[in-house]
Motif scaffolding. Structure first.
Motif, PDB file in Angstrom:
ATOM      1  N   GLY A 132      51.967  49.728  37.050  1.00 38.48           N
ATOM      2  CA  GLY A 132      52.473  50.945  36.511  1.00 38.48           C
ATOM      3  C   GLY A 132      51.456  51.865  35.693  1.00 38.48           C
ATOM      4  N   GLY A 133      50.188  51.751  35.796  1.00 41.26           N
ATOM      5  CA  GLY A 133      49.083  52.494  35.042  1.00 41.26           C
ATOM      6  C   GLY A 133      47.951  52.705  36.198  1.00 41.26           C
ATOM      7  N   THR A 134      47.148  53.451  35.808  1.00 41.29           N
ATOM      8  CA  THR A 134      45.914  53.624  36.588  1.00 41.29           C
ATOM      9  C   THR A 134      44.633  53.209  36.032  1.00 41.29           C
ATOM     10  OG1 THR A 134      46.934  55.762  37.308  1.00 41.29           O
ATOM     11  CG2 THR A 134      44.593  55.479  37.880  1.00 41.29           C
ATOM     12  N   TYR A 135      43.849  52.267  36.477  1.00 38.35           N
ATOM     13  CA  TYR A 135      42.729  51.720  35.912  1.00 38.35           C
ATOM     14  C   TYR A 135      41.467  51.701  36.915  1.00 38.35           C
ATOM     15  CZ  TYR A 135      46.494  49.677  33.305  1.00 38.35           C
ATOM     16  OH  TYR A 135      47.829  49.230  32.599  1.00 38.35           O
ATOM     17  N   TYR A 136      40.530  51.654  36.296  1.00 38.88           N
ATOM     18  CA  TYR A 136      39.109  51.237  36.912  1.00 38.88           C
ATOM     19  C   TYR A 136      39.229  50.272  37.736  1.00 38.88           C
ATOM     20  CZ  TYR A 136      36.782  54.977  34.106  1.00 38.88           C
ATOM     21  OH  TYR A 136      36.093  56.193  33.598  1.00 38.88           O
ATOM     22  N   ALA A 137      38.772  50.038  38.673  1.00 42.39           N
ATOM     23  CA  ALA A 137      38.733  48.720  39.677  1.00 42.39           C
ATOM     24  C   ALA A 137      37.290  48.586  40.335  1.00 42.39           C
ATOM     25  CB  ALA A 137      39.773  48.702  40.513  1.00 42.39           C
ATOM     26  N   GLY A 138      36.569  47.510  40.216  1.00 47.61           N
ATOM     27  CA  GLY A 138      35.331  47.322  40.686  1.00 47.61           C
ATOM     28  C   GLY A 138      34.742  46.070  39.951  1.00 47.61           C
ATOM     29  N   GLN A 139      33.312  46.292  40.385  1.00 43.46           N
ATOM     30  CA  GLN A 139      32.576  45.127  39.761  1.00 43.46           C
ATOM     31  C   GLN A 139      32.265  45.281  38.537  1.00 43.46           C
ATOM     32  OE1 GLN A 139      28.749  44.554  42.073  1.00 43.46           O
ATOM     33  NE2 GLN A 139      29.166  42.338  42.019  1.00 43.46           N
ATOM     34  N   MET A 140      32.538  44.364  37.576  1.00 41.56           N
ATOM     35  CA  MET A 140      32.208  44.423  36.237  1.00 41.56           C
ATOM     36  C   MET A 140      30.805  43.621  35.772  1.00 41.56           C
ATOM     37  SD  MET A 140      35.041  45.677  35.902  1.00 41.56           S
ATOM     38  CE  MET A 140      35.096  46.352  34.128  1.00 41.56           C
ATOM     39  N   MET A 141      30.141  44.239  35.259  1.00 38.13           N
ATOM     40  CA  MET A 141      28.842  43.999  34.756  1.00 38.13           C
ATOM     41  C   MET A 141      28.743  43.095  33.404  1.00 38.13           C
ATOM     42  SD  MET A 141      27.734  45.100  37.659  1.00 38.13           S
ATOM     43  CE  MET A 141      26.052  44.320  37.541  1.00 38.13           C
ATOM     44  N   HIS A 142      28.040  42.064  33.499  1.00 38.07           N
ATOM     45  CA  HIS A 142      27.799  41.395  32.167  1.00 38.07           C
ATOM     46  C   HIS A 142      26.235  41.003  32.072  1.00 38.07           C
ATOM     47  CE1 HIS A 142      32.122  41.142  32.702  1.00 38.07           C
ATOM     48  NE2 HIS A 142      32.182  40.379  31.616  1.00 38.07           N
ATOM     49  N   GLU A 143      26.110  40.394  30.907  1.00 37.40           N
ATOM     50  CA  GLU A 143      24.515  40.086  30.566  1.00 37.40           C
ATOM     51  C   GLU A 143      24.817  38.669  29.915  1.00 37.40           C
ATOM     52  OE1 GLU A 143      21.227  41.570  27.520  1.00 37.40           O
ATOM     53  OE2 GLU A 143      22.995  42.330  27.188  1.00 37.40           O
ATOM     54  N   PHE A 144      23.763  37.918  30.197  1.00 38.17           N
ATOM     55  CA  PHE A 144      23.643  36.760  29.876  1.00 38.17           C
ATOM     56  C   PHE A 144      23.145  36.811  28.374  1.00 38.17           C
ATOM     57  CE2 PHE A 144      23.409  35.266  34.175  1.00 38.17           C
ATOM     58  CZ  PHE A 144      24.342  34.363  34.336  1.00 38.17           C
ATOM     59  N   THR A 145      23.716  36.418  27.357  1.00 37.71           N
ATOM     60  CA  THR A 145      23.176  36.496  25.814  1.00 37.71           C
ATOM     61  C   THR A 145      22.486  35.190  25.180  1.00 37.71           C
ATOM     62  OG1 THR A 145      25.344  35.899  24.982  1.00 37.71           O
ATOM     63  CG2 THR A 145      24.808  38.297  25.241  1.00 37.71           C
ATOM     64  N   GLY A 146      22.663  34.079  26.087  1.00 30.24           N
ATOM     65  CA  GLY A 146      21.956  32.876  25.505  1.00 30.24           C
ATOM     66  C   GLY A 146      21.350  32.072  26.844  1.00 30.24           C
TER      67      GLY A 146
END
Length: 225
Positions: A43-57
Motif C-alpha cells: 500500500g505504499g511506494t518504496y525504494y527497491a534495489g540492492q542495499m549497500m552495507h559496510e563491514f565494521t569489524g
C-alpha cells in the motif's frame, strides 16, 4: 516512466562472506540513492534495489557489499549492529519463522537472477551493467513477494523498468524453482532489517566451480525477447 511521489526507505540488505556465527555490519544506503527503482508494495511506494552495507569489524572491516532485504517490518538504519547468521527458514527475528518452503522460494529468486547474469553467486552486481538499478529493483520485488509481501508491479507508481525486468526474472517459461545459491543465509539483529548473506564455501570447493558454480543445478535460461 510512471510518476512516483514521496518515497520512504523501508528495506535494506546485507550480503558478503561470513566465516563466523555473527558479523558486524552497517547499512550505508540503497544503490543509486534517489535514482533507485520505485515499487508499490504493502500500500505504499518504496525504494527497491540492492542495499549497500559496510563491514565494521573483523578481517573485512571497511569493505562494502550489496544484498537484498528479507524483512519488511523493520527499518534500515545506519547505526550498525552485530548480526547473527542463521538459516533463512529461521528468519525473521523477531517474528514467525519463514520455514523451508519460503526459504527455498527466496533462494530460487536470487539463483535465477544469478543465472541471468544480473548478480553473482555472492549476490554482488556490476553497477555498470545495462539497467543495473531496474534489475536490482526487480530482484528485490521478487524476494519481497517470495515471503508474502503484497507487491504491485502494475501500479502507476512502480517504475516501468522494474516491472519489465521483474517479468523477465519471474517468467513462467524460464524461471527454474530448483536453482539454489550455495551458502545463502540470513543475518538478523534486533531493531534491524534481516538481510540475505552468503557464507563462503571452503577454498577447495571453489576450485571445481565456474563463474556461477555456487548455483546448484544451473541450466541455460531462455530469455524473453
Amino acid at each position: 516512466m510512471k510518476k512516483s511521489i514521496a518515497i520512504a526507505i523501508v528495506c535494506s540488505a546485507v550480503s558478503g562472506a561470513a566465516i563466523a556465527e555473527t558479523v558486524d555490519v552497517r547499512y550505508t544506503g540503497i544503490a543509486g540513492g534517489r535514482d533507485a527503482s520505485h515499487l508499490r508494495v504493502e500500500g505504499g511506494t518504496y525504494y527497491a534495489g540492492q542495499m549497500m552495507h559496510e563491514f565494521t569489524g573483523g578481517a573485512r572491516a571497511g569493505e562494502t557489499f550489496g544484498t537484498f532485504c528479507i524483512d519488511f517490518k523493520e527499518r534500515a538504519n545506519t547505526s550498525g549492529a552485530t548480526y547473527q547468521i542463521v538459516d533463512i527458514a529461521d528468519a525473521p527475528m523477531p517474528g514467525v519463522p519463514y520455514g523451508r518452503e519460503i526459504a527455498n522460494k527466496i533462494n530460487a529468486v536470487v539463483a535465477n537472477a544469478a543465472a541471468l547474469g544480473w548478480i553473482d553467486n555472492k549476490l554482488q552486481a556490476d553497477a555498470n551493467q545495462t539497467d543495473y538499478l531496474a534489475k536490482m529493483g526487480a530482484i528485490q520485488a521478487a524476494v519481497w513477494e517470495a515471503f508474502g509481501s503484497d507487491i504491485d508491479v502494475d501500479h502507476r507508481r512502480t517504475y516501468n523498468s522494474l516491472e519489465n525486468y521483474y517479468e523477465v526474472l519471474t517468467n513462467d517459461q524460464t524461471f527454474d524453482s530448483s536453482l539454489r545459491i550455495q551458502g545463502l543465509r540470513a543475518i538478523v539483529a534486533e531493531g534491524q532489517q534481516d538481510m540475505l548473506y552468503v557464507v563462503p564455501l571452503p577454498p577447495a570447493a571453489f576450485a571445481s566451480l565456474g563463474l556461477l558454480g555456487g548455483i546448484a543445478g544451473i541450466r541455460t535460461l531462455r530469455r524473453r525477447k
